[in-house]
Structures are given as C-alpha cells and as structure tokens.
Enzyme design. Structure first.
Site, short mmCIF file in Angstrom:
data_model
loop_
_atom_site.label_atom_id
_atom_site.label_comp_id
_atom_site.label_asym_id
_atom_site.label_seq_id
_atom_site.Cartn_x
_atom_site.Cartn_y
_atom_site.Cartn_z
N ASP A 1 0.86 -1.19 0.00
CA ASP A 1 0.00 0.00 0.00
C ASP A 1 0.89 1.24 0.00
OD1 ASP A 1 1.08 -0.06 2.49
OD2 ASP A 1 -0.80 0.17 3.58
N SER A 2 0.27 2.40 -0.01
CA SER A 2 1.09 3.63 -0.09
C SER A 2 1.62 4.04 1.28
CB SER A 2 0.23 4.77 -0.63
OG SER A 2 -0.74 5.11 0.34
N ASP B 1 -2.70 8.42 -1.87
CA ASP B 1 -3.96 9.11 -2.19
C ASP B 1 -4.38 9.98 -1.02
OD1 ASP B 1 -4.35 6.89 -0.64
OD2 ASP B 1 -6.22 6.26 -1.58
N CYS C 1 -6.85 -28.30 4.32
CA CYS C 1 -5.67 -27.68 4.94
C CYS C 1 -5.13 -28.60 6.03
CB CYS C 1 -5.99 -26.30 5.49
SG CYS C 1 -6.72 -26.30 7.14
N GLY D 1 -0.18 5.71 3.38
CA GLY D 1 -1.03 6.81 3.84
C GLY D 1 -2.14 6.35 4.76
N ASP E 1 -8.06 -7.45 -0.53
CA ASP E 1 -7.17 -7.70 0.60
C ASP E 1 -7.91 -7.35 1.87
OD1 ASP E 1 -6.72 -4.60 0.32
OD2 ASP E 1 -5.89 -5.19 2.26
ZN LIG Z 1 -8.98 -26.07 7.09
#
Ligand SMILES: [Zn+2]
Ligand SMILES: [Zn+2]
Lengths: 409, 397
Positions: free
Chosen positions: B98-99, B153, B314, B101, B274
């Site tokens: 990101d910037s 920005d 997972c 800011g 994000d």
């Molecule tokens: Zn999982």
C-alpha cells in the site's frame, strides 16, 4: 514398549534402545535421548507440521499435565489416545506432571494431593484423579504421581513429606495401573523423591524398588522447581544424589531426568548413565531471543555459545543464525530478518529461533550418542566446558550490548 | 525491443454470462496470479506465524505488506541492503504494498494534509512531525520492491459528508498520481496502481475514474470504501467504479475480505481483494466456514471431534479437531498459527470456487447456493438482494 541397554553398567555412559513402540517391533529409539518438551501438546511456537520440517524422525513428546489438564473432559469422550488428540498420532507420548520450562510455585501441599499451577489457577491431583487422567489420555509412557517440590534448601520436614507422599502415590497409582486395560502396554516411570538428602532418597528407593518388576524406568525427581534457574545449577550439587540413585536402581531400567539443564551438565549426566532428557532448554533460550550456536563437531568453526538476536548488531546481518546449519531457519532466513521480527514482536521470530534451537539440540544428542559409541565423550565434555565457561563469563560482564527497543512509534 | 515486457500482463480467461464476474490471469514478476484473488496481509513482512514455505504449499500467489510499517522497521536502508522484501523475508511469490497513507491515518495523529503530502504527529515522546509525500511513499515502495505498488492518495473518510473537501481529494489524488508516476523508478518490474476516490458521490467517483484512466498504468484500485459506510452505499460505489474502469485491466477493491462481500463484489466485476480479517480473527480464536465462522472459544466445541471444516484440505483440518483447538485456543500461540493456516486456506478455496464456477458458467448458481448457506431462512439483507439483482443474479426464494 521395552527398554534394552547395551551394557548393564552403573554410573557410566551407555547406549540403549526403546523398542516395540506403538506395539511395532521395528520402531525403535536410541538412548541417550531427548524428549520434545511440549505445551498444550505442541513444541512451544512450533506446530507438528513445522516440527516435521525440522526433523522427520520419530520422537517422544513430553506432555506435562499442567499444560493439558483441561483436555480431560474431551479425552473422556475421544476415541483415541492423547497423541491422536493433539494431532500427531505417529508420535510417542510421555505424560509428566510439571512443566520443566516454567518455575513451579512451591508450597500449598495438602495430604495425599499435589498442586499444579494451571492457567486457571491451582488444581490438586491425588492418585485417583491423576490415574483417571492417565487412563483417559492413554499415553505410551508416563510418570507416576510424585511430590517433587524440593530443592537444595528444602528443610528436613519437607523432604520427609515429599518422600512419604511419593511412596504413597507410587503404591496407589501402581494399584490402579495393574487393574487398567487401557494402560497394559504403557511404560511406567517411577519418580524418586527426596531432595538433596541421601537418607531420604534411600528411604524412597527402599520402598519403591519393591515394585521394580512393574516399572520400566526411574525419574530422578525433586532436584529443583523447574524453570530457567536449572540452567545454572552446579553439577557438584546434584552429582552425589544422581550417583546414589543410579547406583541403587536396577541397571536394566531407564533413567530419566527433567529440566532445562545446560549442554555441559547433560554430558556429565550422560556420563553418570542418565538416558532421558527433554528440550525445555530450547524454550528457555528462545524466550530470551537466544539461538544456540555452540560448535558440536570438532571440525566446526569456533562460534559463540549463543547469540542474542535482539542485539542491534544483527539489524543488517544477512547471514544465517549459524553458518553451515541445515535447519529450515538457517537455510532460508537471516539474522537480520529474525532481528526485525523480534523488534516488531511478530510470531515468526520465536518460531524461527525455536526451529534452529530444536534442530541444534537434536544434533547435539546425536553427537552424544556417537561419542558414547566411540568412547569420546570426555573430549566433547572438555570442549563444551570451554564454551560454557566463556559464555558464563560473558553474561557476567556489566555492560550489555544495546538491543532493540519494543516501542515502535 | 517491443513493449512486450511489462511487469503485469492481464488476460481475461472467462466471463460470467449473467453477472460482471470474470476470471483472469495476472502475470507478474514473481509468477502468475489467478483472479479474482484474495491477498492476505503480512503487514511487517510476515504473516502471523506462518512460514513462507507453508504459504507456498497453500498455493498462495500474492500477499500484501504495509509500506508505513516496513518503512519504519526495518527501514529503507536495511531493505535495500537485503535486496528488497522478497529476499529479506524469503518469499518468492508476488507482493503488493500500500502507499502507507492509510496506515498512517489509522496509527498516527493526523496533523494536516497539504498539497505537499500528509503530515502526522508521531506518537513517540518527541511528538516529532512526520511527512509522507507521494515521492517518499514511492521511494519506500521502490526499496521494498513489491510487484504491485499503490499511489499515495488523499483519503477522506466515507462518513465525511463535506463534498467540497471530497472534490479536493479527488483532484489532489490525481495530481499525486502524476507525482508518484514521475518518482517511480522501477517501471520495469513494479506496476503502480492509481486509486479511484470520491467516497459516496457518484459524480465525483466518475470524475476521479475518468482522470485516472487517462494515465498509462497496468491496473486500478477502488479506494475510500469499507470505512464505515452503509452496505447500500458500499455496493453501489463498487458497482459504479468497476463499471468506469477499463475492462482489460485488473480492478482492486481495497480492504474487503468478508466472504459475503467477496462473493458480491466478484459479481460486480472486482478482481483483487485484501483484508486483515481472516488472519486477525484467527488470533481471537475464530475459524472461518462457508456459513460464517466458528468461535472456537465457545464451550459447545468441547466434545466436537470434527475438523473446523470437513470440506477443507488444509493441514489444520486434516490433523486437528474442534475439541482440541477449543482446548488450546488463546492458551498457546500455536493455536493462532493453526487457525491462520485454516483461515487463509479458506479464503483461497473460496476464491478458487468462485473462479471455477465462473469458468464453468455456473457462477449465478454458486452465488445463490452460497447465500442460502449463509441465510438458511432466506432472510437475505436488502443490499445483497439489490446488488445481485443489479447484475442479474437471483437468490433462492
Ligand atoms: Zn482447514
Ligand atoms: Zn539452524
């Protein structure tokens, strides 16, 4: 599970094997060995998944009850053993009482009961409640309940109480063990209590050795109250007690000791014939942001005993923790990166240090076994003596190097 | 040489025949990114106790890092010496920064925004002033070396109704974009994204987007949202901004990461997202599932020997039960690692399912089923019904 030693020696270094683990005749572990100290069933900071990146070998997990006492309710309903519940069904689990990496609060004794200090405060165990837990956890091996709340300065009265309690616990727990189907193949480790008094140790041994047939090994208990202080207990203090116990227990049985002993003391204990240790020392170092760097092989460069990665000198040091180390932390990450992680209090900092410390400690134990086999333990001891002395002098220096400060903004 | 070597090549692979959703491939210096994509946030060059090799195993293609944090620690000098953040943190896939800011606005006391830049009062004892200019933001981002970087920005809170102030911010953001582009000295391997501003004013959003799309850039961000505005305002602004932006470039909606928002905004034509939410909520003991989230601290999981999510592959769901996680959650840091692995993996799988359904032309059904799972009584909030209706998706009634 069975234990076999090479030589039935007393007070001498020895090699042995633990076999028939999980009832499989071909799975074995060599002693002297180091159990992986865990909290809540995981090596501190390291999930089982990450631990497998550090070492693919089979290990014994040391499971201190104090960190898993709250699992009991679930375990009563869980169809499986503690190793499966904590997510590492392949591992061998050894249930113990106190956490060797944390100082155990002294006192608060009650007849027939032992206090453990959990996150939610003090919890008392007697033989029945303790064995209830053991039966529902179904570990591969466990310590009988004991009163190990003694140290160098314990008064006679405390020593007598500790021994009396330990003898009763021993008898009561074994009685329950005998009648338990769940624990049929479980290896029993009997703690020997009595602080630094030979008569008390003798009294304890005289009583518990009567049941030797049912016991797979002995724990040299009651030397300390756990925690980081154990690192600096001088060997001369513990030597007579350890020798006395080892001379008096049958040489065919496993001999275990708990606590964050430093590598030099570990070598000396191996020389007296101790077979089992734990990795709590790795956690103690990691918590102070220190990575073990003492050389293990004679061919390795002379490096400091340990380095503290919070020190500002590492801010732009892009070398690994230890050059040549093959652990996942050293292969891919730098001191500078770890220093950054520590300075911004990110979880990955202690993870990387712990990965390295565990890897280094496991390698140290491989070296010990190798030296016992080749009869070169004295050499390893004298080299370690130099490193450790230098380290002790360094930490006594008044001026400390600057470390990162925690305040970012 | 022709202009074929660009730090970002975006190809649209499939488009939903009903809604605005699309599937794309973004080729970046550190590998391909499949869009729509969710990018987890690794603020300080690390993602909540997860090793980069574990993230690669989850097939994570891009993550976000925060310029303000990295600019203060380890700082530009160390990052330059390390050869950039990829090397410093051993992450060989893509990064976005990101910037700085927005982070400064939320962490420091804002002193003043002038044409020069954003001035802050530092929270340290000296109360020294810190100035972030467009040039400085780009200098830090060039040193970090992320594959996609953001312009500085002029952020105005969406809850601020002062239209005059917002109009200023729209024009200033464009001027700052030009200064950023001028200062940017790694055009060959870093793509600088402008940020569409205008908060909740349609006309100002339009002005902003129209100005920005005249610059030569490889993608665009939609900024100034998810700052406390109502969902009704939120979706309308997303829809409008996406519509105003060119079709052949990726569109990045900043700060959005709840599963429901992701599904809706994909339907509205957004490609990148994000949010700190999945990793932050892990720290508080929450595991994400398709129908919401499990608070593993709750005693109802005491004897629940199922994984967090039976459909999840997972390592956390493969090895651990809810009962075990309940026992260790908030007790040991490892519990947070285990939940983070699951939550990141959850977000990645959700995005993959969205992409697959768009490719197989079953996206409208996917959305309807997904919403039914979240609202089994079919009491869908209005904004969901309206936003999806706008892109011709109807829900199960
Ligand atoms: Zn999982
Ligand atoms: Zn290492």
């Amino acid at each position: 599970m069975k234990f076999l030693v090479e030589k039935l020696s007393k007070c001498a270094p020895r090699l042995g094997i633990l076999k028939e683990l999980h009832g499989q005749p071909n799975t074995t572990l060599q002693t002297p060995l180091v159990m992986l100290h865990t909290q809540g069933g995981q090596v501190p900071h390291i999930t089982h998944e990450v631990m497998k990146l550090v070492s693919k070998n089979l290990h014994i997990l040391q499971i201190p009850l104090v960190s898993v006492y709250n699992f009991k309710e679930a375990m009563d309903y869980f169809d499986g053993a503690i190793s499966e519940f904590i997510g590492d069904g392949e591992s061998i689990c050894c249930l113990t009482l106190q956490d060797p990496s944390n100082l155990t609060q002294q006192g608060f004794h009650s007849k027939g009961k032992v206090p453990i200090w959990t996150k939610n405060g003090k919890v008392y165990y007697d033989s029945r409640t303790y064995m209830d837990t053991v039966q529902s956890f179904k570990p591969d091996m466990y310590h009988l309940l004991s009163d190990g709340d003694t140290n160098l300065s314990s008064p006679q009265k405390r020593l007598t109480k500790a021994v009396d309690n330990t003898i009763s616990f021993h008898k009561e727990c074994l009685e329950i063990h005998r009648n338990s189907k769940n624990l049929k193949n479980c290896l029993v480790i009997a703690p020997v209590a009595g602080g630094y008094s030979i008569p008390h140790r003798k009294n304890c041994l005289d009583n518990i050795l009567l049941d030797d047939q049912e016991v797979g090994g002995y724990l040299i208990d009651g030397l300390h109250n756990n925690g980081p202080e154990v690192e600096f207990i001088p060997f001369v203090e513990i030597q007579p007690i350890v020798e006395f116990i080892i001379k008096n227990v049958p040489p065919s049985k496993l001999r275990a000791i708990q606590g964050c002993w430093n590598p030099l003391i570990i070598i000396k204990l191996v020389k007296l014939g101790v077979d089992v240790f734990d990795t709590s020392y790795c956690r103690v170092l990691t918590e102070r942001s220190a990575a073990m760097t003492f050389p293990i092989d004679i061919t390795e460069d002379i490096t400091p005993y340990e380095i503290n990665l919070r020190q500002l000198r590492y801010i732009d040091d892009f070398q690994p923790i230890l050059n040549g180390c093959q652990c996942p932390a050293c292969l891919k990450y730098s001191r500078g990166y770890i220093h950054h992680l520590l300075s911004v209090q990110e979880l990955l900092g202690p993870i990387l240090i712990m990965i390295h410390n565990i890897h280094h400690f496991l390698r140290f134990f491989e070296k010990i076994r190798d030296c016992v086999a080749k009869d070169t333990l004295d050499e390893l001891e004298s080299r370690m003596e130099i490193h450790f002395q230098r380290y002790q002098q360094e930490i006594l220096l008044p001026q400390k190097e600057p470390v990162v400060n925690d305040n970012i903004y | 040489m022709t202009a074929s070597i660009k730090p970002l090549n975006f190809t649209i692979c499939a488009e939903c025949k009903t809604s605005k959703a699309r599937v794309g491939k973004m080729e970046l210096p550190h590998g391909v990114v499949d869009t729509p994509v969710f990018m987890p946030v690794g603020t300080q060059g690390t993602l909540k106790g997860i090793l980069p090799e574990q993230l690669e195993k989850l097939d994570l293609q891009i993550m976000l890092a925060n310029t303000y944090h990295l600019g203060s620690k380890p700082g530009v000098d160390v990052l330059k010496k390390a050869g950039g953040l990829h090397k410093f943190m051993n992450w060989n896939k893509n990064l976005l920064t990101d910037s700085g800011g927005f982070q400064m606005v939320s962490l420091l006391k804002l002193a003043e925004i002038t044409e020069a830049g954003v001035k802050f009062e530092s929270l340290n004892e000296q109360k020294s002033e810190v100035m972030l200019t467009p040039e400085h933001s780009i200098e830090i981002q060039n040193a970090i070396g992320a594959d996609i970087i953001m312009q500085l920005d002029d952020v105005v809170k969406t809850t601020n109704p002062d239209k005059e102030r917002i109009e200023v911010s729209v024009h200033r953001t464009t001027r700052w974009l030009d200064r950023c582009l001028k200062a940017h000295n790694r055009q060959h391997d870093q793509s600088l994204f402008p940020i569409v501003q205008g908060t909740l004013y349609e006309d100002l959003r339009e002005v902003s987007a129209k100005d920005l799309i005249q610059r030569e850039v490889n993608g665009y961000a939609i900024g100034g949202l998810s700052g406390g505005e109502s969902k009704d305002d939120f979706w309308k602004m997303v829809f409008l901004s996406a519509k105003l932006l060119p079709k052949n470039k990726p569109r990045y909606l900043m700060g959005v990461g709840f599963a429901i928002d992701l599904v809706v905004c994909c339907a509205l034509g957004v490609d990148m997202f994000d949010c700190v939410f999945p990793t932050r909520t892990a720290r508080f003991g929450c595991g994400l599932i398709r129908s919401g989230q499990l608070n593993l601290r709750s005693s109802k999981y005491k004897k629940d020997f199922k994984p967090i999510d039976e459909d999840c592959d997972c390592s956390t769901c493969q090895n651990y039960t809810r009962a075990y996680l309940h026992c260790i959650v908030t007790n040991i840091p490892v519990a947070c690692h285990l939940l983070t692995i699951h939550n990141v993996s959850f977000q990645l799988r959700l995005m993959k399912d969205i992409r697959n359904s768009v490719s197989e032309n079953t996206f409208p059904e996917f959305v309807a089923d997904f919403m039914l799972k979240n609202y089994p009584k079919k009491d869908y909030p209005n904004w969901i019904k309206e936003s999806l209706a706008k892109v011709n998706i109807s829900l199960h009634q």
